[in-house]
Design a protein around this motif. Structure first.
Motif, PDB file in Angstrom:
ATOM      1  N   HIS A  52      36.735  41.617  32.848  1.00 10.29           N
ATOM      2  CA  HIS A  52      36.309  42.912  32.315  1.00 10.29           C
ATOM      3  C   HIS A  52      34.840  42.781  31.963  1.00 10.29           C
ATOM      4  CE1 HIS A  52      37.279  40.562  28.797  1.00 10.29           C
ATOM      5  NE2 HIS A  52      38.530  40.488  29.228  1.00 10.29           N
ATOM      6  N   HIS A  53      34.250  43.859  31.465  1.00  7.98           N
ATOM      7  CA  HIS A  53      32.817  43.839  31.178  1.00  7.98           C
ATOM      8  C   HIS A  53      32.430  42.696  30.236  1.00  7.98           C
ATOM      9  CE1 HIS A  53      31.417  47.185  33.474  1.00  7.98           C
ATOM     10  NE2 HIS A  53      32.452  47.911  33.075  1.00  7.98           N
ATOM     11  N   GLU A  71      43.197  45.858  40.890  1.00  4.60           N
ATOM     12  CA  GLU A  71      43.085  46.666  39.673  1.00  4.60           C
ATOM     13  C   GLU A  71      44.144  46.163  38.705  1.00  4.60           C
ATOM     14  OE1 GLU A  71      45.107  50.642  39.345  1.00  4.60           O
ATOM     15  OE2 GLU A  71      45.309  50.411  41.522  1.00  4.60           O
ATOM     16  N   LYS A  72      43.805  46.118  37.427  1.00 12.53           N
ATOM     17  CA  LYS A  72      44.800  45.675  36.458  1.00 12.53           C
ATOM     18  C   LYS A  72      45.645  46.866  36.026  1.00 12.53           C
ATOM     19  CE  LYS A  72      45.682  43.354  32.172  1.00 12.53           C
ATOM     20  NZ  LYS A  72      45.158  42.510  31.118  1.00 12.53           N
ATOM     21  N   GLU A  79      49.550  38.996  30.746  1.00 11.31           N
ATOM     22  CA  GLU A  79      48.951  39.096  32.075  1.00 11.31           C
ATOM     23  C   GLU A  79      49.869  38.602  33.178  1.00 11.31           C
ATOM     24  OE1 GLU A  79      45.201  37.138  31.494  1.00 11.31           O
ATOM     25  OE2 GLU A  79      44.741  38.727  30.062  1.00 11.31           O
ATOM     26  N   GLU A 130      39.582  47.164  34.067  1.00  7.99           N
ATOM     27  CA  GLU A 130      39.816  45.714  34.135  1.00  7.99           C
ATOM     28  C   GLU A 130      40.352  45.387  35.522  1.00  7.99           C
ATOM     29  OE1 GLU A 130      40.921  43.943  29.851  1.00  7.99           O
ATOM     30  OE2 GLU A 130      42.525  45.129  30.751  1.00  7.99           O
ATOM     31  N   THR A 181      42.220  37.918  33.977  1.00  5.75           N
ATOM     32  CA  THR A 181      41.600  39.248  33.891  1.00  5.75           C
ATOM     33  C   THR A 181      40.076  39.146  33.819  1.00  5.75           C
ATOM     34  OG1 THR A 181      43.524  40.028  32.701  1.00  5.75           O
ATOM     35  CG2 THR A 181      41.560  41.393  32.543  1.00  5.75           C
ATOM     36  N   LEU A 235      34.344  47.352  38.519  1.00 11.13           N
ATOM     37  CA  LEU A 235      34.596  47.592  37.090  1.00 11.13           C
ATOM     38  C   LEU A 235      34.118  48.991  36.664  1.00 11.13           C
ATOM     39  CD1 LEU A 235      33.909  44.119  35.422  1.00 11.13           C
ATOM     40  CD2 LEU A 235      36.094  45.297  35.628  1.00 11.13           C
ATOM     41  N   GLU A 280      48.148  48.544  33.521  1.00  8.61           N
ATOM     42  CA  GLU A 280      48.637  48.420  32.135  1.00  8.61           C
ATOM     43  C   GLU A 280      50.144  48.563  32.181  1.00  8.61           C
ATOM     44  OE1 GLU A 280      47.790  47.577  29.050  1.00  8.61           O
ATOM     45  OE2 GLU A 280      45.888  46.942  29.956  1.00  8.61           O
TER      46      GLU A 280
END
Lengths: 344, 356
Positions: free
Chosen positions: A202-203, A220-221, A252, A174, A200, A169, A223
């Motif tokens: 994320h932090h 890796e996501k 997603e 994300e 997903t 991360l 976009e």
């Protein structure tokens, strides 16, 4: 051929045999919920191309091994599906979770043992897709092969610790987690249904991740601007763009279908250079048909996601008006013509 | 530069005065002025700024308004370019059967299990409408439906006269046994209502009017319009009412449609292939809406069902449907049966009694 001449058969039988000899397409499918097989069969009937549809369910009625289709009668094989479900009679009379799982697993193995015998019975080159490659397809290997063909793939890793995710991360805002194998569907005792789809991380939701977990595929996501599903048929690509970005539900994963505001699905022409690379990948896999999932990011870069060799092409064919079922039927029919001069 | 990309399955059809923006995927249409359609067409070749420059600053608000409307309906999206990879939708059409739709006007004297019927339903008929003008006992209906088991027929619509034995519970049983039955219309009913059976999947429409002949057919109404890719593409090439369709009338005559005069043989003796090979049987197949007088100027032409049996000018194969009250030049819907210009044709087809 040798079998026929060796038999002291009457001329009538001989001519019948000769008529049906080479001229048949074998379709391996399932008896229920297979609209694409139905469609292709209807085109084959309309185009007067002889075919035999063998559903996995039919094998449960097998009398003897010689009932299986014989190599010399089959011009081409389209392997679409294995089976939908075993006949209800082969279920435990009383539910027993532990035994049920073991027995179910055993029945599946037994069935597969019989079914994959067909891969050996019928010459390998007759299969539209190589059945051994298809049955042992590995997502990680396909991604590696794609990269070998210089097709861009999202950063992919398999991890087992939160620490590793945390460090990823730092590089990617994300990441997503999805199965290395295939998604499963679960049902609870109350009849509730759960589907496993891409999620997903994320932090903000990292705290939900346990310190250690079962080996999991993370990526890796990207976009995305839109997704692409491209159907490959004998060297040609038939692609469709899937616009789901406006729709929170499918942001997603487009399989989170929204029936009220479905994704927009429109015809798409892949760039020629990408088509050529994907074509190379299909050749490496010995596939003459299959569906490829791709993603396009906001800057217009393409990312290869995965291959589905069974080819979910109904969802591409209809919205794009591509008539892929007809094209597939014609392709299968051509293999009969190709074979005929040789056997005459 | 910002560009508006219209999705390929949103198709513009321009009429004399108004246009139709047909969203073939979401199965709905938007009735819009030709001016708006012209702007949308212009936006397919130019950027939004170029479009505003072309039509003038005065029209900025109108143009951005159009774009907002298109975006809000998700008919397209804006981007820094017209994506060249978004290719046009092919408008080709084909089906895997020589006959896709069949109408049977049921008559208990006719043998529906004859060689002709077996041949017909052996070749990928998609949908069947069974019209009963007289009461048909449920057991007879069951034995009629039985013979479609094992065929590739997907859809059966039943048109039945109201009868006290036609309770919802027995209809529910019937459709569960014969799941090809996906729609039921009960005419001559004491009330107008709609019910749903088989876990809500099969609509049963009760209709007060009586359907006792095919004379009532052929009406053009907005409720009959269908916005989808099948009809839209077929309409580009063929007649949407009659192409690849076959009917058996009350007497057992093989026709294009029960309402048309021509017969191509009787079901007891005819051979299906001979009917299909008969050039006359196909004479309506390629009369497209684009070829029909008045219809060719109508924005609804590719969502419309057409009718070749009752025409405004009975002597002209290319005349518009008699039972259409829409005027594409004024965009008004009138009651067709009252229009003076239609009276001669109404009398000619013997429809006077039906109207009154």
């Amino acid at each position: 051929m040798t079998l026929i001449t060796a038999l002291p058969a009457s001329p009538v039988v001989l001519s019948q045999k000769n008529n049906t000899m080479s001229a048949q397409i074998l379709i391996l499918s399932q008896s229920h919920l297979e609209g694409s097989t139905d469609h292709v069969c209807q085109w084959l009937s309309h185009l007067r191309i002889p075919f035999l549809r063998l559903n996995g369910e039919d094998l449960c009625q097998l009398q003897r091994l010689t009932d299986l289709p014989a190599n010399e009668n089959i011009a081409a094989v389209w392997y679409r599906r294995k089976i939908h479900s075993f006949p209800a009679q082969y279920q435990l009379k009383k539910a027993d979770f532990n035994t049920e799982y073991t027995l179910k697993r055993f029945l599946i193995d037994e069935f597969n043992g019989l079914h994959s015998y067909l891969f050996h019975l019928i010459d390998r080159h007759k299969w539209l897709n190589d059945p051994f490659t298809e049955d042992s397809l590995n997502k990680l290997q396909v991604l590696a092969l794609a990269r070998k063909c210089s097709i861009h793939t999202p950063f992919t890793e398999v991890v087992t610790t939160k620490k590793e995710i945390e460090s990823l991360l730092n590089t990617y805002p994300e990441i997503i987690v999805k199965p290395i194998s295939e998604c499963i569907f679960l049902e609870d005792a109350a009849g509730g249904q759960y589907k496993m789809l891409t999620k997903t991380i994320h932090h903000a939701n990292l705290h939900l991740v346990p310190e250690n977990f079962f080996p999991s595929l993370v990526q890796e996501k990207v976009e995305k601007k839109f997704e692409i599903r491209a159907f490959y048929l004998n060297g040609e690509w038939h692609a469709m763009a899937i616009f789901s970005q406006n729709n929170q539900k499918t942001r997603e994963d487009f399989r989170n279908y929204d029936t009220e505001r479905p994704n927009r699905t429109v015809p798409y022409q892949l760039p020629a250079t990408l088509e050529a690379k994907l074509h190379q990948l299909m050749k490496l896999l010995h596939f003459r048909t299959g569906s490829v999932d791709l993603m396009v990011d906001k800057q217009g870069n393409y990312y290869f996601l995965e291959i589905n060799p069974e080819g979910q092409f109904g969802m591409v064919s209809y919205p794009c008006n591509y008539y892929l079922e007809k094209k597939l039927a014609i392709l299968l029919g051509e293999s009969i013509q190709e074979l005929e001069p040789a056997t005459l | 530069m910002e560009y508006f990309n219209l999705y390929a399955n949103c198709q513009l059809v321009t009429g004399a005065n108004m246009s139709l923006l047909c969203d073939l995927q979401m199965r709905r249409y938007y009735h819009i002025p030709n001016d708006t359609a012209e702007v949308i067409t212009y936006l397919q070749q130019h950027s939004i700024d170029e479009c505003i420059a072309y039509y003038g600053e005065d029209n900025r608000e109108a143009i951005t308004g159009y774009i907002d409307f298109l975006l809000s309906r998700e008919l397209g999206f804006t981007d820094t370019q017209h994506l060249p990879e978004l290719t046009p939708l092919s408008l080709s059409w084909d089906r895997f059967g020589d006959i896709t739709n069949v109408i049977i006007e049921y008559n208990e004297e006719i043998d529906y299990n004859s060689a002709f019927f077996r041949e017909l339903f052996n070749q990928q008929v998609h949908a069947l409408e069974i019209r009963c003008y007289q009461h048909l006992p449920l057991e007879k209906l069951r034995s009629l439906l039985e013979q479609f088991n094992g065929t590739t027929l997907k859809f059966i619509k039943l048109v039945l006269p109201f009868h006290l034995t036609l309770e919802l519970a027995s209809l529910d049983q019937l459709v569960k046994k014969y799941p090809r039955v996906k729609s039921i219309l009960v005419h001559t009913s004491p009330v107008d209502k709609m019910e749903r059976i088989f876990a809500e999947s099969v609509p049963v429409i009760f209709y007060k009017g009586s359907i006792n002949s095919c004379l009532a057919c052929g009406e053009i109404r907005t409720n009959y319009f269908t916005t989808n890719i099948e009809l839209f593409t077929e309409s580009q090439h063929h007649n949407t009412c009659l192409n690849r369709k076959l009917s058996i009338d009350l007497q057992g005559n093989i026709k294009n449609c029960p309402s048309l005069p021509e017969s191509y043989g009787h079901v007891s003796t005819a051979n299906l292939q001979e009917v299909l090979d008969n050039k006359d049987f196909h004479k309506y197949d390629n009369i497209r809406k684009d070829d029909i007088k008045v219809c060719k100027d109508c924005e609804f032409r590719h969502v419309c069902t057409d009718c070749r049996a009752y025409r405004e000018d009975p002597n002209d194969l290319y005349s518009r449907p008699l039972k259409c009250g829409y005027d594409p030049y004024t965009n008004n819907w009138e009651n067709w049966s009252q229009l003076p210009m239609k009276q001669q044709a109404i009398a000619c087809y013997g429809l006077t009694a039906l109207i009154n």
